[in-house]
Scaffold this active site. Structure first.
Site, PDB file in Angstrom:
ATOM      1  N   LYS A 125       5.866  64.414  54.170  1.00 47.79           N
ATOM      2  CA  LYS A 125       7.161  63.743  54.256  1.00 47.79           C
ATOM      3  C   LYS A 125       8.139  64.264  53.214  1.00 47.79           C
ATOM      4  O   LYS A 125       9.326  64.366  53.499  1.00 47.79           O
ATOM      5  CB  LYS A 125       6.947  62.248  54.141  1.00 47.79           C
ATOM      6  CG  LYS A 125       7.425  61.675  52.846  1.00 47.79           C
ATOM      7  CD  LYS A 125       6.873  60.344  52.547  1.00 47.79           C
ATOM      8  CE  LYS A 125       6.584  60.371  51.062  1.00 47.79           C
ATOM      9  NZ  LYS A 125       6.381  59.071  50.493  1.00 47.79           N
ATOM     10  N   THR A 126       7.656  64.597  52.041  1.00 47.04           N
ATOM     11  CA  THR A 126       8.586  65.097  51.028  1.00 47.04           C
ATOM     12  C   THR A 126       9.205  66.402  51.493  1.00 47.04           C
ATOM     13  O   THR A 126      10.406  66.636  51.353  1.00 47.04           O
ATOM     14  CB  THR A 126       7.867  65.307  49.694  1.00 47.04           C
ATOM     15  OG1 THR A 126       7.182  64.099  49.368  1.00 47.04           O
ATOM     16  CG2 THR A 126       8.849  65.633  48.601  1.00 47.04           C
TER      17      THR A 126
ATOM     18  N   ASP B  76      13.402  56.818  50.579  1.00 48.95           N
ATOM     19  CA  ASP B  76      11.964  57.050  50.653  1.00 48.95           C
ATOM     20  C   ASP B  76      11.222  55.751  50.334  1.00 48.95           C
ATOM     21  O   ASP B  76      11.789  54.847  49.721  1.00 48.95           O
ATOM     22  CB  ASP B  76      11.600  58.135  49.629  1.00 48.95           C
ATOM     23  CG  ASP B  76      10.214  58.697  49.890  1.00 48.95           C
ATOM     24  OD1 ASP B  76       9.610  58.335  50.919  1.00 48.95           O
ATOM     25  OD2 ASP B  76       9.746  59.502  49.068  1.00 48.95           O
ATOM     26  N   GLU B  77       9.971  55.669  50.723  1.00 41.51           N
ATOM     27  CA  GLU B  77       9.144  54.477  50.460  1.00 41.51           C
ATOM     28  C   GLU B  77       9.849  53.207  50.917  1.00 41.51           C
ATOM     29  O   GLU B  77       9.884  52.195  50.218  1.00 41.51           O
ATOM     30  CB  GLU B  77       8.787  54.378  48.967  1.00 41.51           C
ATOM     31  CG  GLU B  77       8.151  55.617  48.382  1.00 41.51           C
ATOM     32  CD  GLU B  77       6.708  55.836  48.808  1.00 41.51           C
ATOM     33  OE1 GLU B  77       6.212  55.074  49.677  1.00 41.51           O
ATOM     34  OE2 GLU B  77       6.077  56.768  48.301  1.00 41.51           O
TER      35      GLU B  77
ATOM     36  N   GLN C 228       1.139  51.617  53.517  1.00 42.33           N
ATOM     37  CA  GLN C 228       1.176  51.853  52.078  1.00 42.33           C
ATOM     38  C   GLN C 228       2.084  50.860  51.360  1.00 42.33           C
ATOM     39  O   GLN C 228       2.535  51.102  50.248  1.00 42.33           O
ATOM     40  CB  GLN C 228       1.639  53.280  51.789  1.00 42.33           C
ATOM     41  CG  GLN C 228       0.657  54.319  52.272  1.00 42.33           C
ATOM     42  CD  GLN C 228       1.058  55.722  51.853  1.00 42.33           C
ATOM     43  OE1 GLN C 228       1.103  56.055  50.691  1.00 42.33           O
ATOM     44  NE2 GLN C 228       1.367  56.550  52.850  1.00 42.33           N
TER      45      GLN C 228
ATOM     46  N   ARG D 114      -4.966  59.662  48.128  1.00 44.96           N
ATOM     47  CA  ARG D 114      -4.388  60.552  47.117  1.00 44.96           C
ATOM     48  C   ARG D 114      -5.217  61.815  46.969  1.00 44.96           C
ATOM     49  O   ARG D 114      -4.779  62.781  46.357  1.00 44.96           O
ATOM     50  CB  ARG D 114      -4.338  59.882  45.736  1.00 44.96           C
ATOM     51  CG  ARG D 114      -3.498  58.627  45.599  1.00 44.96           C
ATOM     52  CD  ARG D 114      -2.114  58.790  46.080  1.00 44.96           C
ATOM     53  NE  ARG D 114      -2.021  58.358  47.466  1.00 44.96           N
ATOM     54  CZ  ARG D 114      -1.013  58.678  48.256  1.00 44.96           C
ATOM     55  NH1 ARG D 114      -0.039  59.431  47.824  1.00 44.96           N
ATOM     56  NH2 ARG D 114      -0.986  58.251  49.506  1.00 44.96           N
TER      57      ARG D 114
END
Length: 808
Positions: A50-51, A238-239, A299, A657
DNA sequence: CGAGCGCCGTTTTTT
DNA sequence: ACGGCGCTCG
């Protein structure tokens, strides 16, 4: 402001095709980069690139001249993430990346508020109160109101105020609908009001205010809001699953079409508004900014601080016509790791099924280990880290996660003994140390002299013989004469203090005056970059603060001295990075550092952090420690609606992660509050298919062997279990091995409510959703379904036989 | 006013 | 087990 002062890259760069931007993208990623429309939701599973998608999307907007850099606002979760994104966009478009706003919600709001503060009774030199500061203020207020008699502790009041602010309720609006016949409620309302007035008087905002007050500002001053609405044509968040209501409202305000009729090329605050590129329609003034949000409801781990998962789940309703793109292919982890993650998160119901997958192969198995104690567990981690390091895994590619900060201590002890280089991210943060807060209070006293909290803090640091009585007398004098605490302090002769105290106060005043002259240049003058560092040094030297530390024979003061030196080094570093940075810029940066914003990440150490801090990061090898019931899921979450689900998501975040190697470890006993308690393996271990885990030592092993030899060097401290007892602790007495062998034993209660009778009108409690009311029951036998309205989460359908519910 | 002592609560996560 | 806080005495 450097906004947009840099020209766009010219020449062949802009003509060149976007091949390099789009290269290697899978179809949904491609769509996410190239889609153009008012609203786009990118549902991005962990590790789905996504980044990369976000940065390329921004780059493609810039390259195609669909937006100037200054028209882009990108919100990230941490400053570190912001820095990385800026860098990556810079790699794609060069200088054109300068002038974009890429920052956290809080940083962006501070920037706006500094510009606009004078619109509503603040100055641009306002202080930002961190939780400790507002706690200290509330403590005083709680005491003044004698509110502890009503069970209102500072912590409780702080929590409630924070929640209310995240919901955009202010003291007045809350007071209007509060039940004032309840004395506790009435006092809370008074404290809330006093707190807010105190902040205003001190020219200060707390963390929550930064967002909420920006929203108020936009709503109260539409012409101010318009400036930003015209400016930002593309907003990317984001997030998004972790945004709270106030942040959601802020985004809404910003994406609204400007209401005013007069677009001026130069807005009142001197900010430049660029005309849109002519070949494009985005300059049409009536259109709101285009919004892109990225998130993953699996998340979402910040419900406890007001994050509202509905912001993402109802995005399509909020922004009709929104496009939704799903990124499910994972480029980070091995299939084994993903399978474990999928299996665990699959136990959360009420989620859209989504499965991460990869084509990069199964990879190594997940390694499990059960230590006898937390030290034993830590020793395993340390040993394994050394093994990996010998296999050429750099320390910086390894991370150790835990649920609570307190767990880091045992790890640290063992790491020090084992000479494993490590750094703790977050934790008892550098900037929360008393000596650092003292030093910063000196700076605040210069930057924002009306901040009484800061002045009070330094009043007797170092000890000057000024105590409570003197402090109160100054405060009273200030109030009576309608002057600030700072000004009152400057003429102590008026207050009838003894000569010693007068001298002390005058000296403090002189030091502050001298530092102000150094650090606050006259208007129009530019302070030298070193002003902050020099000013701080001056303050600490002339106030006698450093001397006092040096003279102390408390061994801890040596460490404090080093910390203060470290802070001075930080100011120098700041001056290097921000040649035009002012004292206010420095204080802002310091106030907004996040746990994950570590300064030096090239340090070649293993990273230790909580699972929350780990969000958004990735490592080659990850150790998830303390995988025990009551820790993850944490005991306190068990009774909160949605608590267990959130804990599962947190675990899921931890697992995902890892790129190549994942270790899950736990201890059979854990010392807590000085007492050793028996720990049970976490239910989440049960949820991972057994074949994915290779147990170096399973919980069954530890039990059946009747206690492992502790590998931890310090496990034999007198008073702990090792020394006195030659036999095993009773709770760990050996049991028959075969049935005990891990997976299939532990807390696995397979849920079966049998023939539970439910009818319309019944009330039930659900483990995750809390209490609710049964509206109807449909279906037959094992497939009977209850239609329930929950107080906290609304309507749900539940399979009666297996849902974690009880009848009330 | 400051140093020393004893008690209490702590541990969920954070901008 | 530990640190922070409040109380008491010098």
């Amino acid at each position: 402001m450097t906004d947009a002062s840099a020209p766009l890259v010219v020449g062949d760069t802009s003509q060149r095709s976007d091949d390099d931007l789009l290269a290697g993208l899978n179809p949904p990623q491609l769509e996410a980069v190239t889609y153009r429309g008012q609203a786009l939701l990118i549902v991005a599973g962990a590790g789905s690139g996504k980044t990369s998608v976000l940065t390329r999307r921004i780059a493609s907007l810039l390259r195609a001249r669909e937006a100037w850099p200054s028209q882009i606002l990108a919100i990230t979760f941490t400053n570190k993430a912001a820095g990385e994104m800026r860098e990556r966009v810079g790699q794609l478009v060069g200088e054109a990346s300068r002038g974009m706003w890429i920052s956290t919600f809080h940083s962006a709001c501070v920037r706006i508020l500094r510009r606009e503060a004078q619109q509503f009774g603040f100055t641009s030199a306002f202080t930002i109160y961190d939780s400790g500061d507002s706690r200290a203020l509330l403590k005083r207020l709680v005491k003044e109101h004698e509110a502890d008699a009503f069970g209102l502790t500072p912590a409780a009041v702080q929590g409630r105020i924070s929640k209310l602010k995240n919901e955009l309720a202010d003291a007045e609006s809350y007071a209007r609908q509060a039940n004032m016949s309840d004395p506790a409620e009435r006092i809370f309302v008074e404290i809330f009001g006093d707190y807010q007035r105190a902040l205003q008087r001190a020219n200060a905002f707390d963390f929550d205010d930064l967002i909420a007050q920006t929203v108020y500002l936009f709503r109260a001053f539409p012409q101010v809001a318009d400036v930003y609405r015209r400016r930002f044509r593309h907003i990317l968040v984001d997030e998004y699953q972790d945004t709270n209501h106030a942040q959601y409202a802020l985004i809404h305000e910003l994406t609204r079409p400007p209401v005013g009729a007069t677009p001026e090329p130069y807005a009142d605050s001197g900010m430049m508004i660029f005309e849109a590129p002519k070949h494009d329609a985005i300059g049409a003034e009536a259109v709101g900014a285009a919004l892109t949000v990225v998130g993953d409801s699996d998340q979402s781990i910040y419900a406890f601080r007001g994050a509202d998962i509905r912001n993402i789940s109802e995005f399509e309703r909020d922004f009709p016509g929104a496009k939704v793109v799903l990124l499910e292919q994972n480029y980070r982890s091995t299939q084994n790791i993903l399978s474990a993650a999928n299996a665990v998160i699959g136990h959360n119901f009420d989620r859209k099924d989504k499965k991460l997958w990869t084509d990069s192969g199964a990879g190594e198995k997940i390694v499990g280990f059960t230590g006898y104690s937390q030290h034993d567990e830590a020793q395993f981690v340390a040993d394994e880290i050394e093994v990996l390091h010998k296999k050429d895994v750099p320390y910086s590619e390894m991370a150790v996660f835990y649920r609570t900060n307190s767990q880091s201590r045992a790890l640290e002890e063992i790491f020090i003994r084992s000479a494993v280089p490590y750094k703790i991210m977050g934790g008892t943060k550098f900037y929360e140390r008393a000596e650092i807060k003292d030093a910063l209070a000196y700076l605040v006293a210069i930057a924002n002299p009306v901040d009484e909290m800061a002045i009070r803090r330094i009043l007797n640091k170092p000890k000057r013989g000024i105590g409570d009585v003197t402090e109160t007398a100054i405060a009273r004098y200030a109030e009576e004469n309608e002057m600030s605490f700072r000004d009152a302090l400057a003429n102590p002769s008026a207050m009838g203090f003894g000569p010693k105290i007068q001298k002390a106060l005058l000296h403090l005043d002189e030091v502050l005056v001298e530092a102000s002259a150094l650090m606050l240049p006259a208007t129009g003058e530019l302070a030298p970059p070193t002003a902050v560092a020099e000013g701080l040094t001056l303050l600490l030297n002339k106030s006698g603060y450093l001397d006092a530390l040096r003279a102390s024979r408390d061994p801890q003061d040596e460490a404090r001295l080093e910390n203060v030196d470290e802070l001075v080094a930080v100011t120098r570093e700041f001056a290097r990075n921000n040649p035009e940075g002012t004292i206010i810029d420095f204080l802002t940066e310091v106030a907004l550092v996040a746990a994950a914003d570590d300064l030096d990440d090239t340090s070649g150490s293993v990273s230790l952090m909580t699972m929350h801090t780990a969000k958004g990061l990735e490592y080659d090898s990850v150790f998830l420690t303390g995988v025990e019931e009551d820790l993850i899921p944490h005991r306190i979450s068990a009774n909160e609606p949605g608590g267990p689900s959130e804990e599962r998501r947190l675990f899921y975040v931890g697992v995902t992660r890892a790129r190549k190697r994942l270790y899950l470890s736990l201890a059979m006993t854990r010392a807590q509050f000085g007492e050793v308690t028996v720990a049970m393996p976490s239910r989440f271990l049960q949820e991972i298919p057994a074949e994915l885990i290779e147990w170096r030592q399973s919980p069954g092993d530890v039990n059946s062997r009747g206690g492992m030899q502790s590998r931890a060097l310090n496990a034999r401290k007198p008073g702990s279990w090792g020394g006195r007892r030659s036999e095993n602790p009773p709770a760990l007495a050996p049991r028959s091995t075969s049935l005990d062998k891990f997976p299939n034993r532990v807390p696995a209660k397979v849920r079966d409510n049998g023939e539970m009778e439910l009818a319309s009108g019944d009330r039930i409690r659900h483990d995750d959703f809390g209490e609710g009311h049964v509206d109807a029951v449909t279906g037959e036998g094992a497939k009977r379904v209850a239609h329930v309205r929950f107080e906290a989460v609304g309507a749900k359908k539940l399979l009666i036989k297996i849902a974690p519910i009880e009848k009330l």
